[in-house]
Design a protein around this motif. Structure first.
Motif, PDB file in Angstrom:
ATOM      1  N   PRO A 144      -1.693   4.955  14.222  1.00  0.00           N
ATOM      2  CA  PRO A 144      -2.239   3.618  13.262  1.00  0.00           C
ATOM      3  C   PRO A 144      -3.206   3.893  12.129  1.00  0.00           C
ATOM      4  CG  PRO A 144      -3.513   3.599  15.174  1.00  0.00           C
ATOM      5  CD  PRO A 144      -2.707   5.077  15.288  1.00  0.00           C
ATOM      6  N   TRP A 145      -3.225   2.879  11.292  1.00  0.00           N
ATOM      7  CA  TRP A 145      -4.292   2.978   9.977  1.00  0.00           C
ATOM      8  C   TRP A 145      -5.321   2.136  10.229  1.00  0.00           C
ATOM      9  CZ3 TRP A 145      -2.990   7.111   7.300  1.00  0.00           C
ATOM     10  CH2 TRP A 145      -1.578   7.551   7.430  1.00  0.00           C
ATOM     11  N   ASN A 146      -6.441   2.179   9.443  1.00  0.00           N
ATOM     12  CA  ASN A 146      -7.475   1.211   9.320  1.00  0.00           C
ATOM     13  C   ASN A 146      -6.880   0.466   8.131  1.00  0.00           C
ATOM     14  OD1 ASN A 146      -9.852  -0.132   8.728  1.00  0.00           O
ATOM     15  ND2 ASN A 146     -10.936   1.708   7.478  1.00  0.00           N
ATOM     16  N   CYS A 147      -6.569   0.635   6.926  1.00  0.00           N
ATOM     17  CA  CYS A 147      -6.092   0.034   5.791  1.00  0.00           C
ATOM     18  C   CYS A 147      -4.972   0.561   5.338  1.00  0.00           C
ATOM     19  CB  CYS A 147      -7.280  -0.036   4.529  1.00  0.00           C
ATOM     20  SG  CYS A 147      -8.696  -0.900   5.190  1.00  0.00           S
ATOM     21  N   VAL A 148      -4.034  -0.057   4.665  1.00  0.00           N
ATOM     22  CA  VAL A 148      -2.831   0.487   4.042  1.00  0.00           C
ATOM     23  C   VAL A 148      -2.883  -0.189   2.524  1.00  0.00           C
ATOM     24  CG1 VAL A 148      -0.466   0.188   3.951  1.00  0.00           C
ATOM     25  CG2 VAL A 148      -1.251   0.344   6.002  1.00  0.00           C
ATOM     26  N   PHE A 149      -3.265   0.738   1.586  1.00  0.00           N
ATOM     27  CA  PHE A 149      -3.269   0.311   0.395  1.00  0.00           C
ATOM     28  C   PHE A 149      -2.045   0.462  -0.362  1.00  0.00           C
ATOM     29  CE2 PHE A 149      -7.572   2.329   1.307  1.00  0.00           C
ATOM     30  CZ  PHE A 149      -8.319   1.113   1.109  1.00  0.00           C
ATOM     31  N   HIS A 150      -1.655  -0.405  -1.123  1.00  0.00           N
ATOM     32  CA  HIS A 150      -0.240  -0.484  -1.886  1.00  0.00           C
ATOM     33  C   HIS A 150      -0.434  -0.896  -3.340  1.00  0.00           C
ATOM     34  CE1 HIS A 150      -0.081  -4.797  -1.763  1.00  0.00           C
ATOM     35  NE2 HIS A 150      -0.674  -4.680  -0.641  1.00  0.00           N
ATOM     36  N   VAL A 151       0.186  -0.105  -4.300  1.00  0.00           N
ATOM     37  CA  VAL A 151       0.214  -0.353  -5.767  1.00  0.00           C
ATOM     38  C   VAL A 151       0.795  -1.669  -6.098  1.00  0.00           C
ATOM     39  CG1 VAL A 151       0.613   0.487  -7.984  1.00  0.00           C
ATOM     40  CG2 VAL A 151       0.161   1.931  -6.120  1.00  0.00           C
ATOM     41  N   GLN A 152       0.267  -2.421  -7.025  1.00  0.00           N
ATOM     42  CA  GLN A 152       0.425  -3.978  -7.581  1.00  0.00           C
ATOM     43  C   GLN A 152       1.221  -3.441  -8.703  1.00  0.00           C
ATOM     44  OE1 GLN A 152      -2.177  -7.166  -7.142  1.00  0.00           O
ATOM     45  NE2 GLN A 152      -3.597  -5.649  -7.793  1.00  0.00           N
ATOM     46  N   SER A 153       2.600  -3.185  -8.397  1.00  0.00           N
ATOM     47  CA  SER A 153       3.758  -3.013  -9.559  1.00  0.00           C
ATOM     48  C   SER A 153       4.907  -3.123  -8.969  1.00  0.00           C
ATOM     49  CB  SER A 153       3.856  -1.400  -9.995  1.00  0.00           C
ATOM     50  OG  SER A 153       4.026  -0.652  -9.007  1.00  0.00           O
ATOM     51  N   GLU A 154       6.145  -3.213  -9.566  1.00  0.00           N
ATOM     52  CA  GLU A 154       7.442  -3.425  -8.991  1.00  0.00           C
ATOM     53  C   GLU A 154       7.784  -2.565  -8.395  1.00  0.00           C
ATOM     54  OE1 GLU A 154      11.760  -3.060  -8.425  1.00  0.00           O
ATOM     55  OE2 GLU A 154      10.624  -1.639  -9.607  1.00  0.00           O
TER      56      GLU A 154
END
Length: 428
Positions: A144-154
């Protein structure tokens, strides 16, 4: 297990074309900087897994996947350069288990084509003959993860959504764990029709090897070490389960006695500690288990004096760390080793190895050279990241900062500063 002690994930969409230091910096620097700032914790060390989704692999079946190694290692070098630059800018330590305030960043390349149709969203671990895995396999094994970062783009939103469809069947990801980060422009310069021919298709696919070897000191594992170890692992020809003997990744690690004259030698990590760090790092790109790391943080290592081994992917990959006492190590002791991985700094050592093998009547090793984290490119990145602020440090200064010597110096100064008040108290 407390969630704050878990690694965090940053999902990055496919890189720009062409992928050079300038375009990679423009595309990925904002995302990496926000993720690094977010997870830095002055009370403990943190780990960030950066997963980059690239349609690398081609081939008719899982047993015959192929890709161009030069493109993969070049992408890794560019990303690790950006990481090193940002960590210097943000005053973040980069070494493994570096202590409070450090971020151990590890880059994983995913084979993912956003145009591929998946018949269902069941995450299935489906290894192929390379160490690269697809998005469903990654989602099934990395958790599992602590946080999952994702990019704000299409492209970033598409990648996040399809990842979550796979991941949510094997792990629970709460809304508060999802963190959006800024993304830079990802430009694809293609033909007039808009069709882009990825660089990995332009280059000839690389022949993979059953036995890969490299060497180094690996003291305080930093981005340069991580690049070298990951690039070497990509050259492994991995057998599918039960289809043949395992491939071998042999890593020569300099013995303690050869490091006594290093600067700040008293802070050099013992050989056993350096070997464990190498194997634990490689688990980030080699281990594939549906159990993730919920119950087990790190591989099982068979430890003998000067010889540490671990196996991955149902015993299809053997990683062996051996103590070396000269510049040659196992490369002139084992005739069956097929290839050698060097950096620009150790190119002459690779030639010496092949000269000695030839003198013994053995075939020379195919040699692969990994890019050095470029000081010139790093300074350019620093300048771009610090527009309006003080000028970037001179090249020679930044070059020295991506080194084990610099990490040892920092530890020596920290120890001296702690000892100074005690000495003053005694003298008074």
């Amino acid at each position: 297990m407390a969630r704050s002690n878990l690694p965090s994930l940053l999902l990055l969409p496919s890189p720009p074309e062409p992928a050079n230091q300038a375009t990679l910096g423009a595309a990925y620097r904002p995302s990496l900087e926000m993720a690094l700032e977010n997870i830095k914790d002055d009370s403990r060390s943190s780990t960030l897994i950066v997963a980059v989704a690239v349609p690398f692999l081609s081939g008719p079946s899982q047993e015959s996947k192929r890709f161009a190694w030069p493109d993969a290692q070049s992408l890794l070098a560019g990303l690790y350069t950006i990481v090193a630059v940002l960590c210097e800018k943000l005053h973040i330590g980069t070494d493994v288990d570096g202590g409070p305030g450090t971020v151990d960043t590890r880059i994983v390349l995913l084979d993912h084509d956003r145009n591929r149709w998946f018949p269902d969203f069941l995450p299935i671990i489906e290894p192929n003959n390379t160490v690269l895995v697809d998005l469903p396999s990654f989602a099934a094994a990395y958790h599992p993860w602590n946080c999952v970062f994702h990019v704000q783009s299409e492209a970033g939103t598409h990648l996040k959504n399809i990842y979550l469809k796979f991941a949510q069947t094997v792990q629970k990801i709460a809304d508060e764990q999802l963190v959006a980060v800024d993304g830079g422009p990802i430009v694809h310069l293609g033909s007039a029709s808009g069709t882009v021919t990825p660089s990995h298709i332009i280059h000839i696919p690389t022949t993979l090897h059953k036995t890969v070897c490299l060497g180094g000191t690996f003291d305080y594992l930093h981005p340069g070490h991580k690049l070298l170890l990951t690039a070497g692992a990509l050259l492994l020809d991995v057998p599918t389960p039960l289809s043949g003997p395992p491939c071998e990744y042999i890593i020569g690690i300099t013995g303690d006695e050869l490091l006594r004259n290093k600067k700040y030698a008293e802070y050099v990590q013992p050989w056993d500690e350096r070997a464990r760090s190498v194997i634990n790092f490689l688990a980030s790109i080699l281990d594939l288990s549906r159990d993730g790391w919920e119950e087990k943080m790190g591989p099982e290592i068979q430890e003998k004096d000067g010889d540490f081994q671990a196996t991955f992917r149902n015993d299809s990959i053997v990683v062996q760390c051996v103590r070396i006492h000269d510049a040659f190590g196992p490369t002139v002791e084992r005739q069956d080793i097929e290839c050698l991985v060097v950096s620009g700094e150790t190119r002459s050592g690779g030639k010496a190895v092949n000269d000695k093998r030839t003198a013994q009547g053995w075939l020379p090793l195919e040699t692969f050279e990994v890019d050095v984290l470029s000081a010139d490119e790093a300074v350019a990145e620093m300048a771009a990241a610090q527009v309006g602020s003080a000028a970037a440090a001179p090249t020679e200064n930044f070059d020295a900062k991506i080194s084990s010597t610099e990490i040892r110096r920092q530890r020596a100064e920290a120890a001296a500063s702690k000892a100074a008040p005690t000495a003053a108290t005694i003298s008074s």
